[in-house]
Design a protein around this motif. Structure first.
Motif, mmCIF file in Angstrom:
data_model
loop_
_atom_site.group_PDB
_atom_site.id
_atom_site.type_symbol
_atom_site.label_atom_id
_atom_site.label_comp_id
_atom_site.label_asym_id
_atom_site.label_seq_id
_atom_site.Cartn_x
_atom_site.Cartn_y
_atom_site.Cartn_z
ATOM 1 N N VAL A 22 0.841 -1.199 0.000
ATOM 2 C CA VAL A 22 0.000 0.000 0.000
ATOM 3 C C VAL A 22 0.876 1.249 0.000
ATOM 4 C CG1 VAL A 22 -1.865 1.173 1.186
ATOM 5 C CG2 VAL A 22 -1.707 -1.278 1.297
ATOM 6 N N LEU A 23 2.082 1.100 0.554
ATOM 7 C CA LEU A 23 2.965 2.261 0.677
ATOM 8 C C LEU A 23 3.843 2.427 -0.559
ATOM 9 C CD1 LEU A 23 4.090 1.699 4.353
ATOM 10 C CD2 LEU A 23 2.073 2.844 3.499
ATOM 11 N N TRP A 77 -3.504 10.730 -1.342
ATOM 12 C CA TRP A 77 -3.053 9.337 -1.405
ATOM 13 C C TRP A 77 -4.123 8.401 -0.849
ATOM 14 C CZ3 TRP A 77 -2.001 6.267 2.997
ATOM 15 C CH2 TRP A 77 -1.497 4.987 2.700
ATOM 16 N N ALA A 78 -4.682 8.782 0.321
ATOM 17 C CA ALA A 78 -5.722 7.945 0.916
ATOM 18 C C ALA A 78 -6.889 7.808 -0.039
ATOM 19 C CB ALA A 78 -6.188 8.560 2.237
ATOM 20 N N ILE A 108 -0.097 17.302 4.315
ATOM 21 C CA ILE A 108 -1.403 16.769 4.711
ATOM 22 C C ILE A 108 -2.251 16.513 3.466
ATOM 23 C CG2 ILE A 108 -3.549 17.299 5.917
ATOM 24 C CD1 ILE A 108 -1.913 18.858 7.945
ATOM 25 N N HIS A 159 5.243 12.293 0.535
ATOM 26 C CA HIS A 159 4.417 12.673 1.677
ATOM 27 C C HIS A 159 5.210 12.836 2.974
ATOM 28 C CE1 HIS A 159 1.251 12.657 4.596
ATOM 29 N NE2 HIS A 159 1.493 11.431 4.980
ATOM 30 N N LEU A 189 2.017 8.659 8.858
ATOM 31 C CA LEU A 189 1.244 8.551 7.657
ATOM 32 C C LEU A 189 -0.207 8.700 7.864
ATOM 33 C CD1 LEU A 189 2.703 5.593 5.870
ATOM 34 C CD2 LEU A 189 2.830 7.935 5.296
ATOM 35 N N PHE A 190 -0.868 8.508 6.761
ATOM 36 C CA PHE A 190 -2.290 8.611 6.719
ATOM 37 C C PHE A 190 -2.959 7.325 7.146
ATOM 38 C CE2 PHE A 190 -1.972 12.698 5.947
ATOM 39 C CZ PHE A 190 -3.246 13.180 6.052
ATOM 40 N N PRO A 191 -4.265 7.283 7.162
ATOM 41 C CA PRO A 191 -5.002 6.344 7.996
ATOM 42 C C PRO A 191 -4.461 4.943 7.939
ATOM 43 C CG PRO A 191 -6.324 7.126 6.185
ATOM 44 C CD PRO A 191 -5.077 7.913 6.183
ATOM 45 N N ASP A 249 -16.803 0.570 5.921
ATOM 46 C CA ASP A 249 -15.503 0.717 5.269
ATOM 47 C C ASP A 249 -14.616 -0.513 5.405
ATOM 48 O OD1 ASP A 249 -15.960 3.265 4.414
ATOM 49 O OD2 ASP A 249 -15.207 4.183 6.243
ATOM 50 N N TRP A 299 -10.816 12.067 4.039
ATOM 51 C CA TRP A 299 -10.423 12.418 5.402
ATOM 52 C C TRP A 299 -11.228 11.548 6.349
ATOM 53 C CZ3 TRP A 299 -6.367 15.103 7.006
ATOM 54 C CH2 TRP A 299 -6.275 15.408 8.360
ATOM 55 N N ALA A 307 -3.218 2.158 7.090
ATOM 56 C CA ALA A 307 -3.135 1.868 5.675
ATOM 57 C C ALA A 307 -3.595 0.468 5.401
ATOM 58 C CB ALA A 307 -1.707 2.059 5.197
ATOM 59 N N ALA A 308 -4.819 0.329 4.996
ATOM 60 C CA ALA A 308 -5.336 -0.981 4.661
ATOM 61 C C ALA A 308 -6.275 -0.817 3.501
ATOM 62 C CB ALA A 308 -6.084 -1.573 5.850
ATOM 63 N N PRO A 309 -6.182 -1.691 2.519
ATOM 64 C CA PRO A 309 -7.044 -1.535 1.349
ATOM 65 C C PRO A 309 -8.512 -1.632 1.729
ATOM 66 C CG PRO A 309 -5.842 -3.617 1.271
ATOM 67 C CD PRO A 309 -5.296 -2.848 2.416
ATOM 68 N N ALA A 310 -9.318 -0.993 0.934
ATOM 69 C CA ALA A 310 -10.723 -0.865 1.282
ATOM 70 C C ALA A 310 -11.488 -2.153 1.035
ATOM 71 C CB ALA A 310 -11.347 0.237 0.455
ATOM 72 N N ALA A 311 -12.612 -2.226 1.707
ATOM 73 C CA ALA A 311 -13.554 -3.275 1.395
ATOM 74 C C ALA A 311 -14.266 -2.864 0.130
ATOM 75 C CB ALA A 311 -14.558 -3.394 2.532
ATOM 76 N N LEU A 352 -6.286 4.000 -1.089
ATOM 77 C CA LEU A 352 -6.989 3.111 -0.171
ATOM 78 C C LEU A 352 -8.318 2.636 -0.741
ATOM 79 C CD1 LEU A 352 -6.204 4.590 3.325
ATOM 80 C CD2 LEU A 352 -5.026 2.834 2.034
ATOM 81 N N GLY A 353 -8.824 3.368 -1.735
ATOM 82 C CA GLY A 353 -9.985 2.867 -2.452
ATOM 83 C C GLY A 353 -11.305 2.970 -1.714
ATOM 84 N N TRP A 354 -11.349 3.816 -0.681
ATOM 85 C CA TRP A 354 -12.638 4.036 -0.024
ATOM 86 C C TRP A 354 -13.409 5.142 -0.715
ATOM 87 C CZ3 TRP A 354 -9.264 4.080 4.809
ATOM 88 C CH2 TRP A 354 -9.230 2.811 5.389
ATOM 89 N N GLY A 407 -1.134 13.438 1.666
ATOM 90 C CA GLY A 407 -1.564 12.240 2.375
ATOM 91 C C GLY A 407 -3.042 11.968 2.153
ATOM 92 N N SER A 408 -3.822 13.041 2.179
ATOM 93 C CA SER A 408 -5.256 12.889 1.989
ATOM 94 C C SER A 408 -5.555 12.411 0.568
ATOM 95 C CB SER A 408 -5.924 14.237 2.265
ATOM 96 O OG SER A 408 -7.145 14.347 1.607
ATOM 97 N N LEU A 465 3.484 8.615 -1.806
ATOM 98 C CA LEU A 465 4.080 8.369 -0.502
ATOM 99 C C LEU A 465 5.566 8.636 -0.506
ATOM 100 C CD1 LEU A 465 2.577 5.488 1.439
ATOM 101 C CD2 LEU A 465 2.232 7.919 1.512
#
Lengths: 652, 176
Positions: A163-164, A228-229, A222, A172, B21-23, B65, A239, B25-29, A233-235, A225-226, A169
């Motif tokens: 993920v990193l 990147w998330a 910041i 960041h 780092l940011f949240p 999530d 934030w 870090a784990a891939p999303a569901a 992270l794919g959500w 990072g946001s 990143l």
């Protein structure tokens, strides 16, 4: 051999930092110019030593030296060189070396560009930076040696967390650290001022560029990072009020307050004691953030208790620096007489209000972040504090701040009347009201996004009104161009930063209207979302340097016309046996089309589709804010008065 | 191909490895369409509720999530209840009774969280009080300046004053 040299360089840096922390301080107390003159060379020496250690660590990662424990745990020969290098700071030990390197860079900048500072002040600032450096170098040497060896060496490393493994990143952490550590310099200036017992306009001028540079970098860090998330992270979120995010938001909030109160010190010699306190707070919160993330205490208090060495060490550093600085503050601050009288309704008054609200938000975020820990340890209750709390608790504090921002920027110093300011802002208010009604009409009774759009228009139009007023655009249009060219860059920068927040508000409001759909499609099938036709063409295998993937091809069309081809992936990293999702995003600046590929079953692939209006504006706004900071930093007055600012932007 | 490591195991190294780092870090569901309710209005309600509920085994993630098994179970419970006609409050109460305060991302107002919920008001009130006190002190301060000005002249000041007066007298005597 090279890792040993790196280890030795770290130890050398520690000794030099100790000397940098002691000798100039002694020199400044005794007014001994020879001792004072030793400060800059010691700072330069520490910088060289830390840079050598960092280079040695980079080298170990670049050649994949599997006798180094950090490389084994975090790297792999199959990784692309870029990620091998960025892997240097993608782990605890390496990131602490980066932290110390940036601190040493700041020290070197104060030494190199701060020649116009009074000798004693420069010596004290360097000494405080040296003392901070000693603590963190000791921390690295005692608990987190990045050069620890393993023997016999394993055949290959265990890989970096996939993920990193991402370009976002790579940048960041350095950006974030430039921000965090930049506040070490304002902290050092504040401690030096407390030792000298004097804060004046000149001090404000020297501190402000550092506060600006640190703030601009932290803003970018910041935002990165946001972002990147959002894409990694794919959500589809940007934030999450995660404690790790909050840890970077806290110094940003205190630093934003500092930035504004330092203006008052510089222009009016008021709020001096408060500004010194804010400078202490901003760095204290940076250290707290480091502690929260580095100690593992957030993960669980129990994990922290099972291996407390690092956490206790950082906690001790935190107590030492913050406690020491606040004790010094309590002892010396009362001696600083308040000066600079102003009426409550004035620019100064508005900036006090700004500080009140920013610090209140900061306090709420701090309490919310630490409360679960506090409740668990002290009250013996397990509770969660999540996004619903933070949104509900910070919004009532942020709303008046946003409302007051354009007003404050237009108020004159010392004493003001509200009516003339309102006269200059009436059209901005009208535009905001129009935006509110328009958003309500178009998006249908969605109150929060509509209010967000109104806030955005209010801020951007308010910044425009501020500039229009300064260049007398409406009163004397003929001379406006000449006046615009003569306007100091700090004025442009301030207005730009305020407008940038407006752009971010618009992005957040747009995300409030985001829609998504979860569908299972067979090749050839399609789904509809937000007026678009999303069609799955097929799913096939793909391979990268150290991963294999399933890659879907989704074509998006609107009214029969193709808009975009999106290729989301599910990547599998054999080393480490982990799966990641790579979202595919198509943006046109006004909206993002965002697809994530899920599992495949019975010939159908699960796809999560997102339509995110104005999403890129969130980070665009942050970039505009940072640009405003940079523009202020390039102001001639700032550069002439304080030669320091060039230091911070060093190698980003 | 799709072997995903257990959720917690994936998060822990991410947290330890990530710098500041940011949240987690784990891939999303990505989710499963079969879980979702057919009625869009009911599904929207379920997701709004889900975002208020914590995945109990995760790091600061809502059940919407997370792809942990427990989160999926909770998602199904929420949807089951909604399909049975429970109101939003009833669904939340059902899970709150079973899992305690920890499941609520918006902590309930109790004696233990009173301080938390009071934080915004306390911070604002505390700050405002400090500002008012400082303003009052500042209003007193000019008097102190006046007092200082009224203090008797020092020897040096007296000498300087005499010199100025002498010079002025000299100028006056000279014919203009």
């Amino acid at each position: 051999m090279i890792p040993e040299l790196g280890h030795f360089a770290l130890a050398l840096a520690c000794v030099l930092a100790l000397a940098q922390g002691a000798v100039p301080l002694l020199g400044a107390q005794r007014r001994d110019p020879r001792l004072i003159a030793l400060g800059p060379p010691l700072a330069a020496g520490q910088l060289v030593a830390v840079a050598a250690a960092f280079a040695a660590l980079l080298w170990s990662f670049a050649v994949n030296d599997t006798t180094v424990l950090g490389v084994v745990q975090n790297s792999h020969s199959a990784k692309p060189l870029l990620y091998k290098l960025t892997g240097t700071w993608g782990n605890h030990e390496g990131s602490m070396v980066l932290w110390v390197l940036i601190l040493a860079l700041c020290g070197g900048a104060v030494a190199g560009f701060g020649r116009d500072l009074p000798g004693a002040l420069q010596a004290r600032v360097l000494a405080v930076l040296g003392l901070v450096g000693v603590g963190f170098l000791l921390f690295i040497l005692a608990t987190s040696n990045p050069f620890a060896r393993v023997w016999p060496p394993p055949a290959d490393g265990q890989g970096l967390n996939p993920v990193l493994q991402d370009p976002g990143l790579a940048l960041h952490p350095p950006l974030l650290y430039l921000g965090y550590v930049g506040y070490a310099v304002t902290f050092a200036f504040a401690v030096a001022a407390l030792i000298e017992g004097r804060v004046d306009a000149a001090w404000g001028r020297w501190v402000r560029p550092w506060a600006l540079a640190a703030w601009a970098f932290l803003t970018l860090g910041i935002a990165l990072g946001s972002w990147w998330a959002y894409y990694e992270l794919g959500w589809g979120g940007y934030w999450f009020w995660d404690p790790v995010e909050n840890a970077s938001l806290l110094p940003w909030l205190a630093g934003t307050a500092l930035l504004h109160s330092a203006i008052v010190v510089e222009k009016r010699e008021a709020l001096k004691v408060w500004t010194v306190l804010l400078a202490l707070l901003a760095f204290a919160l940076s250290l707290l953030g480091t502690f929260l993330v580095r100690s593992g205490v957030l993960n669980s208090v129990h994990a922290f208790a099972s291996d407390p060495t690092r956490g206790v060490f950082i906690l001790a550093l935190l107590a030492l620096y913050v406690g020491g600085a606040f004790a010094l503050f309590a002892w010396r601050a009362p001696a600083m007489a308040p000066t600079g009288v102003f009426a409550p309704l004035s620019r100064e008054g508005a900036l006090v209000l700004n500080n009140l609200f920013l610090c209140s938000i900061c306090a709420v975020v701090l309490v919310g972040t630490l409360y679960p820990m506090f409740a668990d340890l002290v009250l013996g209750v397990k509770i969660s504090v999540g996004p619903p709390f933070f949104n509900a608790a910070t919004l009532p504090l942020a709303a008046p701040l946003i409302l007051a921002m354009p007003l404050g920027a237009l108020l004159p110093w010392k004493r003001a009347r509200l009516w003339p300011v309102l006269q200059r802002l009436w059209w901005a208010a009208l535009a905001a009201a129009a935006a509110l009604l328009l958003a309500l009409a178009l998006a249908g009774e969605r109150v929060w996004p509509a209010l967000g759009f109104a806030a955005a228009v209010w801020l951007v139009a308010g910044a425009a009104a501020d500039l229009a007023d300064r260049i007398a655009l409406f009163r004397r249009p003929a001379a406006a161009w000449a006046r615009a060219r003569g306007l100091p860059r700090a004025a442009w920068g301030g207005a730009l930063a305020h407008a940038g927040l407006g752009v971010t508000c618009a992005g957040i409001a747009g995300m409030g209207l985001a829609t998504d759909a979860l569908v299972a499609l067979k090749p050839g099938e399609s789904a509809r979302l937000a007026g678009y036709e999303w069609r799955l063409e097929g799913v096939r295998d793909a391979a990268g340097p150290n991963w294999t993937a399933r890659r879907a091809t989704v074509t998006v069309a609107r009214d029969g016309a193709a808009v975009a081809v999106l290729e989301p992936e599910r990547r599998f990293f054999p080393v480490g046996r982990e799966t990641t999702t790579e979202a595919a995003i198509h943006t046109n600046g006004l909206r993002d089309l965002y697809v994530v590929l899920g599992e495949e079953r019975d010939g159908a692939a699960v796809l999560r589709l997102h339509h995110n209006p104005l999403a890129p504006w969130i980070w665009l706004g942050a970039a505009v804010m940072a640009l405003g900071g940079g523009l202020s930093l390039s102001d001639r007055r700032v550069r002439v008065a304080a030669p320091a600012p060039k230091g911070a932007p060093a190698p980003a | 191909m799709t072997t995903i490591r257990p959720r917690r195991a994936a998060i822990l190294p991410a947290l330890l490895l990530a710098p500041l780092l940011f949240p987690a870090a784990a891939p999303a569901a990505v989710g499963d369409p079969r879980e979702r309710l057919a009625d869009p209005a009911q599904e929207a309600r379920a997701r709004a509720i889900g975002r208020e509920l914590r995945c109990l085994v995760c790091q600061n993630q809502s059940i919407e999530d997370s792809n942990a098994d427990l989160a999926r179970d909770l998602r199904l419970i929420v949807r089951e209840r909604i399909a049975q006609g429970a109101t939003d409050a009833e669904v939340v109460r059902y899970l709150h009774e079973r899992y305690g305060d920890f499941v609520l991302l918006r902590p309930p107002v109790t004696a233990a969280t009173a301080l938390l919920w009071a934080a915004p008001a306390l911070a604002l009130a505390g700050g405002a009080t400090a500002i008012l006190l400082a303003l009052r002190r500042r209003r007193v301060a000019p008097d102190a300046v006046v007092e200082e000005a009224a203090a008797p002249l020092t020897e040096a000041e007296r000498a300087r004053l005499a010199a100025i007066e002498a010079a002025a007298a000299e100028r006056d005597r000279r014919p203009s």
